[in-house]
Design a protein around this motif. Structure first.
Motif, short mmCIF file in Angstrom:
data_model
loop_
_atom_site.label_atom_id
_atom_site.label_comp_id
_atom_site.label_asym_id
_atom_site.label_seq_id
_atom_site.Cartn_x
_atom_site.Cartn_y
_atom_site.Cartn_z
N VAL A 116 0.83 -1.21 0.00
CA VAL A 116 0.00 0.00 0.00
C VAL A 116 0.86 1.25 0.00
N GLY A 117 2.13 1.12 0.35
CA GLY A 117 3.03 2.27 0.36
C GLY A 117 3.86 2.40 -0.89
N ALA A 118 3.58 1.57 -1.90
CA ALA A 118 4.40 1.56 -3.12
C ALA A 118 3.65 2.16 -4.30
N GLY A 119 3.18 3.37 -4.13
CA GLY A 119 2.51 4.04 -5.23
C GLY A 119 1.24 3.32 -5.63
N HIS A 120 1.04 3.15 -6.95
CA HIS A 120 -0.19 2.57 -7.47
C HIS A 120 -0.03 1.10 -7.85
N THR A 121 1.03 0.44 -7.35
CA THR A 121 1.22 -0.96 -7.71
C THR A 121 0.35 -1.89 -6.87
N ALA A 122 -0.35 -1.33 -5.88
CA ALA A 122 -1.36 -2.10 -5.16
C ALA A 122 -2.68 -1.93 -5.91
N TYR A 123 -3.24 -3.03 -6.38
CA TYR A 123 -4.43 -2.95 -7.21
C TYR A 123 -5.67 -2.66 -6.37
N LYS A 124 -6.43 -1.69 -6.80
CA LYS A 124 -7.67 -1.35 -6.11
C LYS A 124 -8.69 -2.47 -6.31
N PRO A 125 -9.68 -2.56 -5.42
CA PRO A 125 -10.63 -3.67 -5.49
C PRO A 125 -11.28 -3.88 -6.86
N ASP A 126 -11.62 -2.78 -7.55
CA ASP A 126 -12.27 -2.95 -8.86
C ASP A 126 -11.32 -3.55 -9.88
N VAL A 127 -10.03 -3.17 -9.80
CA VAL A 127 -9.04 -3.74 -10.72
C VAL A 127 -8.79 -5.20 -10.36
N LEU A 128 -8.67 -5.50 -9.07
CA LEU A 128 -8.45 -6.88 -8.64
C LEU A 128 -9.59 -7.78 -9.12
N ARG A 129 -10.81 -7.29 -9.05
CA ARG A 129 -11.94 -8.07 -9.51
C ARG A 129 -11.82 -8.40 -11.00
N ARG A 130 -11.35 -7.44 -11.79
CA ARG A 130 -11.19 -7.68 -13.22
C ARG A 130 -10.04 -8.64 -13.49
N LEU A 131 -8.99 -8.56 -12.69
CA LEU A 131 -7.87 -9.48 -12.86
C LEU A 131 -8.29 -10.91 -12.55
N LEU A 132 -9.17 -11.07 -11.58
CA LEU A 132 -9.63 -12.41 -11.21
C LEU A 132 -10.57 -13.01 -12.25
N GLU A 133 -10.97 -12.22 -13.24
CA GLU A 133 -11.75 -12.76 -14.35
C GLU A 133 -10.87 -13.54 -15.33
N ILE A 134 -9.55 -13.36 -15.21
CA ILE A 134 -8.62 -14.08 -16.09
C ILE A 134 -8.52 -15.52 -15.61
N GLU A 135 -8.93 -16.44 -16.43
CA GLU A 135 -9.04 -17.84 -16.02
C GLU A 135 -7.70 -18.42 -15.58
N ALA A 136 -6.60 -17.96 -16.18
CA ALA A 136 -5.29 -18.53 -15.88
C ALA A 136 -4.78 -18.16 -14.49
N VAL A 137 -5.38 -17.16 -13.84
CA VAL A 137 -4.92 -16.74 -12.51
C VAL A 137 -5.23 -17.84 -11.50
N VAL A 138 -4.17 -18.28 -10.79
CA VAL A 138 -4.33 -19.36 -9.80
C VAL A 138 -3.92 -18.94 -8.40
N GLY A 139 -3.24 -17.79 -8.27
CA GLY A 139 -2.78 -17.39 -6.95
C GLY A 139 -2.45 -15.91 -6.89
N ILE A 140 -2.29 -15.42 -5.66
CA ILE A 140 -1.93 -14.02 -5.42
C ILE A 140 -0.85 -13.97 -4.35
N LYS A 141 0.28 -13.38 -4.70
CA LYS A 141 1.29 -13.04 -3.68
C LYS A 141 0.82 -11.72 -3.06
N GLU A 142 0.28 -11.80 -1.84
CA GLU A 142 -0.37 -10.64 -1.24
C GLU A 142 0.65 -9.88 -0.39
#
Length: 307
Positions: free
Chosen positions: A143-169
């Motif tokens: 959250v302290g690294a500029g805009h590289t933390a994805y906002k909830p709406d962007v994260l939701r769109r990323l999770l629409e990508i079928e190939a996504v299997v995990g998140i390094k949080e």
């Protein structure tokens, strides 16, 4: 693939180098072997921030993967890619996959710290997935690294990508971590949300996690495994003891300027005799004696706790 299958504890390893800046293959093999001697590690995360992937050529990135695969035939290998250009990132990923990697972790291009159009963020990830055909892990930035933390709406769109299997949080904030986890559980319960804020693993494990992907495991993998196991089995006092020691060490490793974290980890590993040199490539400076002394003073209590 379920969250349990794509999750687990992964060590974000360093990349040993000789004094002239070339890869130290002998130390690299020894480093991987020592980390994976901990049976709690599901595998390795290669060429990330700790692994100085942005300082390596594509050929060198692939060399790192080949060494890892040679010493880890039964473990999963995740490879980080970081490029401002989708095609370049995909080409790096394809080379690593050909060398033996199992999946791709997409790091945000550094330019996104200044801001990025959500369409670019989604298209970058989707393009890498399509061009590689590989399972993809997202990297949720601090959250302290500029805009590289994805906002909830962007994260939701990323999770629409079928190939996504995990998140390094890697939000490094408990509230942000839980937000990511809740969104993933709502939309994609099959996606593993892996706690990756080194100083905050205890709180994230208590909330619930499908694993981790941290560079502390490059130095004390046994403690990360023990922390995870203690939380899962309800031994909270023991887990808190590990957390307290890890917190003090992590606070020094990841303090500002953050780009020195890899150099700090290497300095500690060299001091422990696990790699032949603490060298990094220019322009990363060497850790000075006083700082190394402070790091080792914080590390020793961690080493004393290793089962």
């Amino acid at each position: 693939m379920t969250a349990g299958e794509s999750g687990g504890l992964y060590a974000a390893t360093i990349c040993p180098m000789l004094e002239d800046g070339t890869l130290d293959h002998a130390s690299l093999e020894r480093h991987f072997t020592q980390v994976l001697a901990d049976p709690g590690q599901a595998g390795l995360l290669l060429n990330g921030h700790a692994g100085e992937g942005i300082h390596l050529t594509r050929s060198e990135q692939s060399d790192v993967v080949r060494v890892a695969r040679s010493v880890a035939p039964g473990r999963r290998i995740l490879v980080a890619v970081s490029s401002e250009n989708t095609r370049f990132a995909a080409e790096d990923a394809r080379a690593a996959l050909a060398a033996g990697a199992d999946a791709v972790m997409v790091f945000a291009p550094f330019s996104w710290a200044l801001g990025a159009d959500p369409r670019s963020v989604v298209d970058h990830h989707r393009g890498i997935a399509e061009l590689t055909g590989a399972p993809v892990y997202l990297f949720q930035g601090s959250v302290g690294a500029g805009h590289t933390a994805y906002k909830p709406d962007v994260l939701r769109r990323l999770l629409e990508i079928e190939a996504v299997v995990g998140i390094k949080e890697g939000s490094w904030e408990t509230r942000a971590y839980e937000t990511t986890r809740r969104i993933a559980r709502e939309l994609r319960p099959d996606v593993a949300v892996m706690a990756s804020g080194d100083e905050h693993l205890f709180s994230c494990f208590m909330i619930g996690s499908d694993g981790s992907a941290v560079s502390l495991s490059a130095v004390v993998p046994e403690l990360i495994s023990a922390l995870d196991k203690n939380v899962r089995e309800g031994r909270i006092e023991a887990a808190l003891g590990i957390h307290s020691a890890l917190f003090d060490f992590a606070a020094l490793v990841y303090k500002a300027p953050g780009h020195l974290a890899a150099a700090r980890l290497k300095a500690c590993l060299h001091e422990l005799g696990r790699i032949s040199s603490p060298a990094c490539r220019r322009p990363t400076p060497r850790i000075e004696t006083a700082e190394l002394s402070a790091l080792m003073n914080a590390l020793r209590p961690c080493l004393d706790l290793i089962p």
